[in-house]
Design a protein around this motif. Structure first.
Motif, PDB file in Angstrom:
ATOM      1  N   VAL A  81       2.743  -3.400   7.878  1.00  0.00           N
ATOM      2  CA  VAL A  81       2.517  -2.708   6.596  1.00  0.00           C
ATOM      3  C   VAL A  81       1.445  -3.438   5.793  1.00  0.00           C
ATOM      4  O   VAL A  81       0.542  -2.817   5.216  1.00  0.00           O
ATOM      5  CB  VAL A  81       3.829  -2.597   5.794  1.00  0.00           C
ATOM      6  CG1 VAL A  81       3.561  -2.069   4.387  1.00  0.00           C
ATOM      7  CG2 VAL A  81       4.817  -1.682   6.513  1.00  0.00           C
ATOM      8  N   GLN A  84      -1.909  -2.751   7.301  1.00  0.00           N
ATOM      9  CA  GLN A  84      -2.383  -1.389   7.028  1.00  0.00           C
ATOM     10  C   GLN A  84      -3.119  -1.306   5.693  1.00  0.00           C
ATOM     11  O   GLN A  84      -4.011  -0.479   5.520  1.00  0.00           O
ATOM     12  CB  GLN A  84      -1.204  -0.413   7.012  1.00  0.00           C
ATOM     13  CG  GLN A  84      -0.671  -0.051   8.382  1.00  0.00           C
ATOM     14  CD  GLN A  84       0.457   0.977   8.272  1.00  0.00           C
ATOM     15  OE1 GLN A  84       1.243   0.974   7.327  1.00  0.00           O
ATOM     16  NE2 GLN A  84       0.522   1.871   9.245  1.00  0.00           N
ATOM     17  N   LYS A  85      -2.733  -2.153   4.768  1.00  0.00           N
ATOM     18  CA  LYS A  85      -3.342  -2.131   3.442  1.00  0.00           C
ATOM     19  C   LYS A  85      -4.738  -2.757   3.435  1.00  0.00           C
ATOM     20  O   LYS A  85      -5.470  -2.653   2.453  1.00  0.00           O
ATOM     21  CB  LYS A  85      -2.439  -2.854   2.439  1.00  0.00           C
ATOM     22  CG  LYS A  85      -1.088  -2.169   2.248  1.00  0.00           C
ATOM     23  CD  LYS A  85      -0.166  -2.994   1.369  1.00  0.00           C
ATOM     24  CE  LYS A  85       1.211  -2.336   1.237  1.00  0.00           C
ATOM     25  NZ  LYS A  85       2.150  -3.148   0.442  1.00  0.00           N
ATOM     26  N   ILE A 274       8.122   1.788   9.997  1.00  0.00           N
ATOM     27  CA  ILE A 274       6.969   1.342   9.201  1.00  0.00           C
ATOM     28  C   ILE A 274       6.901   2.118   7.886  1.00  0.00           C
ATOM     29  O   ILE A 274       6.696   1.547   6.815  1.00  0.00           O
ATOM     30  CB  ILE A 274       5.659   1.519   9.994  1.00  0.00           C
ATOM     31  CG1 ILE A 274       5.706   0.692  11.292  1.00  0.00           C
ATOM     32  CG2 ILE A 274       4.463   1.121   9.142  1.00  0.00           C
ATOM     33  CD1 ILE A 274       5.884  -0.793  11.085  1.00  0.00           C
ATOM     34  N   GLY A 279       4.788   1.726   4.423  1.00  0.00           N
ATOM     35  CA  GLY A 279       3.528   1.824   5.143  1.00  0.00           C
ATOM     36  C   GLY A 279       3.169   3.250   5.489  1.00  0.00           C
ATOM     37  O   GLY A 279       3.931   4.188   5.235  1.00  0.00           O
ATOM     38  N   GLU A 280       1.983   3.411   6.076  1.00  0.00           N
ATOM     39  CA  GLU A 280       1.578   4.711   6.574  1.00  0.00           C
ATOM     40  C   GLU A 280       2.385   5.040   7.832  1.00  0.00           C
ATOM     41  O   GLU A 280       2.720   4.136   8.606  1.00  0.00           O
ATOM     42  CB  GLU A 280       0.081   4.707   6.908  1.00  0.00           C
ATOM     43  CG  GLU A 280      -0.827   4.497   5.715  1.00  0.00           C
ATOM     44  CD  GLU A 280      -0.730   5.643   4.713  1.00  0.00           C
ATOM     45  OE1 GLU A 280      -0.627   6.810   5.173  1.00  0.00           O
ATOM     46  OE2 GLU A 280      -0.732   5.373   3.505  1.00  0.00           O
TER      47      GLU A 280
END
Length: 398
Positions: A81, A84-85, A274, A279-280
């Motif tokens: 997560v 992902q950012k 996720i 998260g995405e």
């Protein structure tokens, strides 16, 4: 918690090296997460039984609710997560880690309160080939450790199909989770007790087993994608206790149950975890493999452990030769692992040979009277040389 003296650590090293070798062969990258984590990343994610009865959980000096991790998947998920950012996160993201996990178990054969776990995860692909790849990697790891693939079998189920079947048989949103926990503990209670508990949800064992008789399509596809050298089986009793599993679940067992009645590895697909951490959406499949049962299997199969000690051992017979001995050991280390052990009286050389033969060294080299006496342990032959260069040439040309 566990301590590994050198003779036991050799076996552990055999397992660890097999894990790393297998993962890197498949192109997986290694990562590390903390063994001390916030409790909230496990709440409503991992097994309720583990959280209630088996965690080392406490409040730290800062008043935070923390625990020693009971598994690794939530930790790697929060790491993903965070990644992902950041810009540049690419999929498929194929990673592995090796580290300790902790559970307050009733210690017994095959179970300890600390075990070292090999965790493998593939993020970003929801196809059956990803499921097959991580299972194949697990079997490659077993082979790299020294086992035969045919010593083990993977048993698979599909949680999505199972949950759908239970819903068709009368399970509700409120009861589904409890029924899954009952099914996960099916082997731990007698048949009559299981039948009675299942019937309280309006489902009979006969109806459930009949509905699950046919192999789910996803399981069939994964089996078809796996190499013929891997033994497979559809088993609707494979549940896995973690609530985050959403599809394929599997466990790997020794074919001879008396060798290891517990699984050597287990995992599955967790496509929504996720997202649950903010998260995405990202599909994922992974497994964990612990060292405890594997070490029992190594002993049961009486597999030889590769030599972990020095190839060569060098000693002197007097203090005056120490400086020359250290220099000679340094020269040997350019070609092979070498241990300099200091001064050994000549009358003790036989004991020295026996000891290092047990440690699987190949050569014991004594420096005395400005000569090097080289003992080839396997052949029990001794030759004398004037310079360390001659010793190196002799050994490297063997």
């Amino acid at each position: 918690m566990r301590v590994f003296p050198p003779h036991e650590h050799e076996k552990l090293t055999q397992v660890l090296n097999g894990w790393v070798d297998a993962a890197t062969t498949y192109g997986f990258q290694q990562y590390k997460t903390s063994v001390l984590e916030s409790t909230d990343i496990y709440t409503d994610k991992t097994s309720e039984e583990i959280m209630r009865e088996q965690t080392y959980r406490f409040t730290d000096r800062g008043g935070r609710d923390v625990l020693l991790r009971p598994e690794i998947t939530p930790g790697v998920s929060t790491m993903v997560v965070d990644l992902q950012k950041k810009r540049g996160f690419k999929t498929p993201f194929k990673v592995f880690s090796i580290g300790s996990v902790f559970r307050y178990e009733n210690t017994q054969k095959g179970r300890s309160r600390e075990h070292i776990q090999f965790n493998v995860d593939l993020f970003g692909n929801d196809t059956a080939w990803a499921d097959a790849e991580v299972i194949a990697l697990a079997f490659t790891a077993l082979e790299k450790i020294g086992f035969k693939k045919d010593d083990f079998i993977v048993r698979m189920n599909d949680r999505a199909i199972l949950e759908g079947t239970l819903t068709e048989l009368g399970a509700t949103k409120n009861t589904l989770r409890d029924i899954m926990r009952l099914l996960d503990g099916r082997e731990k209670i007698n048949q009559k007790e299981f039948d009675e508990q299942l019937s309280t949800y309006g489902i009979t064992t006969v109806a459930l087993d009949d509905a699950l008789r046919e192999t789910p399509e996803r399981v069939r596809t994964v089996i078809e994608l796996l190499p013929d050298t891997i033994s497979t089986e559809y088993n609707p009793k494979i549940i896995r206790g973690f609530d985050y599993y959403t599809g394929i679940v599997f466990e790997i067992y020794a074919k001879e149950q008396k060798i290891a009645p517990r699984s050597v590895a287990g995992g599955g697909r967790y496509n929504t975890l996720i997202e649950s951490y903010g998260g995405e959406p990202l599909p994922a499949i992974g497994f964990g493999m612990g060292d405890v049962v594997l070490l029992d299997c190594l002993e049961a199969y009486n597999l030889e452990t590769p030599a972990a000690g020095p190839v060569a051992v060098l000693y002197t017979t007097d203090e005056q030769s120490t400086v020359k001995g250290i220099g000679a050991a340094t020269a040997l280390r350019q070609h092979m692992p070498t241990s300099f052990i200091g001064v050994i009286p000549q009358k003790k050389t036989t004991d020295t040979y026996k000891y290092y033969e047990q440690l699987k060294a190949q050569y014991v080299i004594g420096l005395h009277d400005s000569s090097f006496v080289v003992r080839v342990l396997a052949e029990r032959k001794t030759e004398t040389f004037t310079t360390i260069e001659e010793v190196v040439a002799h050994i490297t040309n063997q």
